[in-house]
Design an enzyme around this catalytic site. Structure first.
Site, PDB file in Angstrom:
ATOM      1  N   ARG A  13      28.828  48.921  37.558  1.00 13.83           N
ATOM      2  CA  ARG A  13      28.225  48.567  36.075  1.00 13.83           C
ATOM      3  C   ARG A  13      29.106  47.938  35.075  1.00 13.83           C
ATOM      4  O   ARG A  13      29.648  48.635  34.546  1.00 13.83           O
ATOM      5  CB  ARG A  13      26.914  48.425  35.072  1.00 13.83           C
ATOM      6  N   HIS A  26      31.709  39.318  39.803  1.00 16.31           N
ATOM      7  CA  HIS A  26      30.345  40.252  40.018  1.00 16.31           C
ATOM      8  C   HIS A  26      30.296  39.314  41.490  1.00 16.31           C
ATOM      9  O   HIS A  26      29.655  38.996  41.815  1.00 16.31           O
ATOM     10  CB  HIS A  26      29.227  40.264  39.367  1.00 16.31           C
TER      11      HIS A  26
END
Length: 309
Positions: A224, A272
């Site tokens: 993350r 991502h």
């Protein structure tokens, strides 16, 4: 029982189609057109709008659209009674391994360096880094982390892994707990972050942690964005403590156009995409938890809210 599919940045129709292919009679509503919010008892969610759950007074279960649940756990509007589940898909581990092996292979072959040399019209051959010299350290040995560690070991790399609790993997040196983290770091010439985001791991990749790696190490973050202290990372790249960093996740997504990451020469970014969830592959798992919610049975891949994963 009505299902709401909610996301600010995903196409929602493919998820609806995948669920209806299994259960054609489902009442599925796509955000923001969900009708009466009190009809919603099951929600399929990723990057949801703030406060969207407040009017859903009968909401029983929230399923993440992926493995990550930090955004849901951070939402104080979700009642304690509402259960949260994550998606666990073997395909996610496979695609993650492919991505990471490609990144490490590119680093071994100096492809980033050659791209920079090309732009400067320079011809500077370098010998590839042997696999046995590029020791790989993996932070996070959950389902995906274990699969990645095993794939790297099977590919001929020297691999170590670190987790919160003890783990055992063939061909992988395993460390656990705060006391053993430094043992992983001091020998990791390529550090891969696959940790869950919790209060304990937020900001863990800072200047102090990076300073424990061998000089000139490689960092890859596919966990993350909030695991990384951006200033500490930029400092490590500027001083040469890190030779390069590959980031697939960021503190803010999409990354602000004024962020210094865009112009850092030895930092490489992807938007991502290291492991994307395929709706058709996980639809049976979502339907199973939907049916278990109806029958009040224990849910699959239930998140421990206190542990954070």
């Amino acid at each position: 029982m009505t299902i709401a599919i909610i996301s600010q940045n995903k196409q929602l129709q493919p998820w609806r189609d995948a669920l209806l292919a299994i259960e054609p009679q489902l009442d599925i509503r796509l955000w923001p057109d969900i009708g009466n919010p009190e009809d919603i008892q099951f929600a399929l969610v990723w990057n949801h709008p703030a406060g969207c759950f407040v009017p859903m007074k009968r909401l029983k279960t929230i399923s993440s659209m992926g493995a990550g649940v930090d955004g849901l756990l951070a939402d104080k509007h979700i009642s304690d009674e509402c259960q949260i589940v994550r998606l666990v898909d073997p395909g996610l581990a496979s695609t993650m391994s492919e991505y990471l092996l490609a990144v490490v292979s590119a680093h071994r072959q100096h492809l980033g360096f050659y791209r920079t040399q090309q732009l400067k019209q320079r011809w500077s051959p370098k010998v590839p880094i042997p696999k046995h010299e590029l020791t790989v350290g993996i932070m996070g040995l959950g389902q995906i982390g274990k699969a990645v560690a095993t794939d790297f070991a099977d590919s001929g790399f020297v691999v170590s892994g670190w987790s919160n609790s003890p783990k055992s993997l063939n061909g992988v040196s395993c460390f656990f707990g705060n006391e053993q983290l430094s043992q992983l770091l001091t020998n990791s010439k390529a550090l891969i972050n696959l940790l869950p985001l919790t209060s304990k791991t937020r900001g863990i990749i800072d200047q102090t942690l990076l300073g424990q790696l061998p000089h000139g190490a490689l960092l890859i973050n596919v966990g993350r964005g909030a695991h990384v202290n951006d200033e500490g990372l930029l400092s490590a790249l500027s001083t040469g403590q890190l030779s390069a960093a590959f980031l697939d996740v960021f503190n803010q997504e999409p990354l602000d156009k004024t962020h210094p990451f865009w112009h850092q020469e030895n930092l490489y970014m992807t938007p991502h995409v290291s492991s994307l969830t395929e709706p058709k592959a996980v639809a049976p798992q979502i339907i199973e938890n939907y049916q278990r919610t109806i029958s009040e049975q224990p849910l699959v891949n239930l998140v421990d809210k206190k542990a954070g994963y």
